[in-house]
Design a protein around this motif. Structure first.
Motif, PDB file in Angstrom:
ATOM      1  N   ASP A 229      58.301  34.555  37.241  1.00 25.60           N
ATOM      2  CA  ASP A 229      59.071  33.536  37.945  1.00 25.60           C
ATOM      3  C   ASP A 229      60.520  33.994  38.094  1.00 25.60           C
ATOM      4  N   ARG A 230      61.064  33.801  39.257  1.00 26.59           N
ATOM      5  CA  ARG A 230      62.409  34.314  39.531  1.00 26.59           C
ATOM      6  C   ARG A 230      63.466  33.711  38.611  1.00 26.59           C
ATOM      7  N   LYS A 231      63.274  32.474  38.167  1.00 28.47           N
ATOM      8  CA  LYS A 231      64.232  31.850  37.256  1.00 28.47           C
ATOM      9  C   LYS A 231      64.177  32.518  35.874  1.00 28.47           C
ATOM     10  N   VAL A 232      62.972  32.905  35.460  1.00 28.17           N
ATOM     11  CA  VAL A 232      62.825  33.634  34.195  1.00 28.17           C
ATOM     12  C   VAL A 232      63.407  35.033  34.343  1.00 28.17           C
ATOM     13  N   ALA A 233      63.175  35.649  35.512  1.00 25.37           N
ATOM     14  CA  ALA A 233      63.649  37.014  35.742  1.00 25.37           C
ATOM     15  C   ALA A 233      65.161  37.125  35.662  1.00 25.37           C
ATOM     16  N   GLU A 234      65.860  36.066  36.025  1.00 20.45           N
ATOM     17  CA  GLU A 234      67.324  36.087  35.973  1.00 20.45           C
ATOM     18  C   GLU A 234      67.852  36.291  34.557  1.00 20.45           C
ATOM     19  N   LYS A 235      67.040  35.974  33.554  1.00 23.16           N
ATOM     20  CA  LYS A 235      67.466  36.074  32.168  1.00 23.16           C
ATOM     21  C   LYS A 235      66.969  37.351  31.487  1.00 23.16           C
ATOM     22  N   LEU A 236      66.201  38.166  32.238  1.00 22.96           N
ATOM     23  CA  LEU A 236      65.622  39.372  31.649  1.00 22.96           C
ATOM     24  C   LEU A 236      66.435  40.611  31.990  1.00 22.96           C
ATOM     25  N   PRO A 238      67.001  44.553  33.195  1.00 27.03           N
ATOM     26  CA  PRO A 238      66.325  45.301  34.258  1.00 27.03           C
ATOM     27  C   PRO A 238      65.074  46.045  33.800  1.00 27.03           C
ATOM     28  N   GLU A 239      65.113  46.592  32.589  1.00 25.48           N
ATOM     29  CA  GLU A 239      63.953  47.365  32.127  1.00 25.48           C
ATOM     30  C   GLU A 239      62.709  46.497  31.951  1.00 25.48           C
ATOM     31  N   LYS A 240      62.910  45.181  31.703  1.00 25.97           N
ATOM     32  CA  LYS A 240      61.780  44.271  31.567  1.00 25.97           C
ATOM     33  C   LYS A 240      61.150  43.903  32.910  1.00 25.97           C
ATOM     34  N   LEU A 241      61.852  44.217  33.991  1.00 27.15           N
ATOM     35  CA  LEU A 241      61.381  43.844  35.328  1.00 27.15           C
ATOM     36  C   LEU A 241      60.802  45.020  36.103  1.00 27.15           C
ATOM     37  N   GLU A 242      60.763  46.190  35.483  1.00 28.55           N
ATOM     38  CA  GLU A 242      60.196  47.357  36.161  1.00 28.55           C
ATOM     39  C   GLU A 242      58.710  47.128  36.437  1.00 28.55           C
ATOM     40  N   GLY A 243      58.317  47.331  37.687  1.00 34.02           N
ATOM     41  CA  GLY A 243      56.928  47.133  38.081  1.00 34.02           C
ATOM     42  C   GLY A 243      56.510  45.689  38.229  1.00 34.02           C
ATOM     43  N   LYS A 244      57.458  44.770  38.153  1.00 33.25           N
ATOM     44  CA  LYS A 244      57.137  43.352  38.264  1.00 33.25           C
ATOM     45  C   LYS A 244      57.428  42.841  39.676  1.00 33.25           C
ATOM     46  N   PHE A 245      56.797  41.711  40.015  1.00 38.24           N
ATOM     47  CA  PHE A 245      57.011  41.041  41.293  1.00 38.24           C
ATOM     48  C   PHE A 245      57.523  39.628  41.010  1.00 38.24           C
ATOM     49  N   LEU A 246      58.416  39.165  41.872  1.00 39.61           N
ATOM     50  CA  LEU A 246      58.991  37.837  41.669  1.00 39.61           C
ATOM     51  C   LEU A 246      58.181  36.766  42.393  1.00 39.61           C
ATOM     52  N   MET A 247      58.041  35.626  41.733  1.00 43.96           N
ATOM     53  CA  MET A 247      57.414  34.464  42.363  1.00 43.96           C
ATOM     54  C   MET A 247      58.293  33.253  42.092  1.00 43.96           C
ATOM     55  N   GLY A 248      57.958  32.142  42.733  1.00 46.55           N
ATOM     56  CA  GLY A 248      58.748  30.939  42.572  1.00 46.55           C
ATOM     57  C   GLY A 248      59.202  30.408  43.918  1.00 46.55           C
ATOM     58  N   GLU A 249      60.100  29.426  43.881  1.00 42.63           N
ATOM     59  CA  GLU A 249      60.704  28.901  45.106  1.00 42.63           C
ATOM     60  C   GLU A 249      61.894  29.792  45.483  1.00 42.63           C
ATOM     61  N   PHE A 250      61.949  30.195  46.737  1.00 41.53           N
ATOM     62  CA  PHE A 250      63.014  31.086  47.190  1.00 41.53           C
ATOM     63  C   PHE A 250      63.992  30.398  48.134  1.00 41.53           C
TER      64      PHE A 250
END
Length: 271
Positions: A229-236, A238-250
């Motif tokens: 979720d993009r809101k969760v991603a904002e708190k992570l 960069p290394e935790k987001l490698e290979g990840k895709f964002l979802m949520g309301e944009f």
């Protein structure tokens, strides 16, 4: 098959459906039905429109006013329906190829106009109904029957494409996150303006086999592990987001809606 949801919102005599075992499209269709039920919409004031493709079979199973149209033209037909009767809740069902390839021009202009239509994109990254050709959302280097050595195209992000064209509500989720999907569909239907929910689906028959994605369970686990979720991603970090895709309301904003503006012209001409 005997649940109130199925009996009230689906054409039971049309079952069993034609989708392959493990296909994610039934999850999306069920989320649509639950969203409509939760919102308490009048069945006679709902119109579901589709084009051509695996996803476009869904309206045949859903017990509403339904319109099965030509390839890529669902949004064109839906625009006509909405203009003719703005009181209808118009929902478009389209696959990733149907919506962003032959139907790409209709997508960007429906979004640009901000007409009050809800579009649900059943995105399985492949042309499933016609034999597994690669689509505008097939990831680079992945294979299809028309890309046996790997796809060299860069894929569309349909959610960003719609938002960039002017859609006033966009969201992305997956068939693994079915509860979130239902909430996004509810929000999209309630939103006054052009709304798009991109539902990432799975196609084990063509996309999965061609690209050695493993079993249906493996493909579902990939969605679980790869989408954040993009809101969760904002708190992570960069290394935790490698290979990840964002979802949520944009996108979620208020802009003038097309049929309301059109009615305004008619009222001015009456004076």
């Amino acid at each position: 098959m005997n649940s109130p949801l199925v009996e009230n919102y689906f054409r039971v005599d049309k079952f069993p459906h034609i989708w392959c075992p493990g296909c994610g499209h039934g999850i999306i269709m069920a989320a649509m039905g639950r969203a409509i039920e939760t919102l308490g919409l009048d069945k006679d004031k709902v119109c579901i429109v589709s084009g051509i493709g695996c996803s476009s079979r869904a309206p045949g199973y859903m017990d509403f006013n339904t319109l099965h149209t030509t390839h890529g033209r669902a949004l064109g037909f839906a625009t006509g329906v909405k203009l003719a009767n703005p009181e209808l809740e118009v929902i478009v069902v389209a696959g990733d190829g149907d919506l962003s390839a032959i139907g790409g021009n209709h997508l960007i202009h429906a979004a640009r106009r901000n007409i009050n239509i809800t579009t649900i994109c059943f995105n399985n990254n492949i042309y499933g109904m016609t034999g597994g050709q690669y689509s505008p959302t097939t990831p680079t280097h992945e294979k299809g029957t028309t890309a046996p050595y790997g796809n060299i195209d860069r894929p569309f992000d349909i959610t960003q494409l719609a938002g960039g064209a002017g859609a006033t509500y966009t969201a992305k989720t997956t068939v693994y996150h079915a509860n979130q999907m239902q909430k996004f569909i509810e929000a999209a239907i309630q939103h006054k303006g052009f709304s798009l929910v991109e539902a990432i689906s799975i196609c084990p028959t063509y996309y999965g086999r061609k690209n050695k994605k493993g079993s249906v369970v493996d493909m579902m686990n990939f969605l679980k592990d790869s989408f954040v979720d993009r809101k969760v991603a904002e708190k992570l970090p960069p290394e935790k987001l490698e290979g990840k895709f964002l979802m949520g309301e944009f996108v979620n904003k208020v802009e003038p809606e097309y049929t309301a503006l059109y009615d305004g012209i008619i009222e001015r001409l009456k004076k």
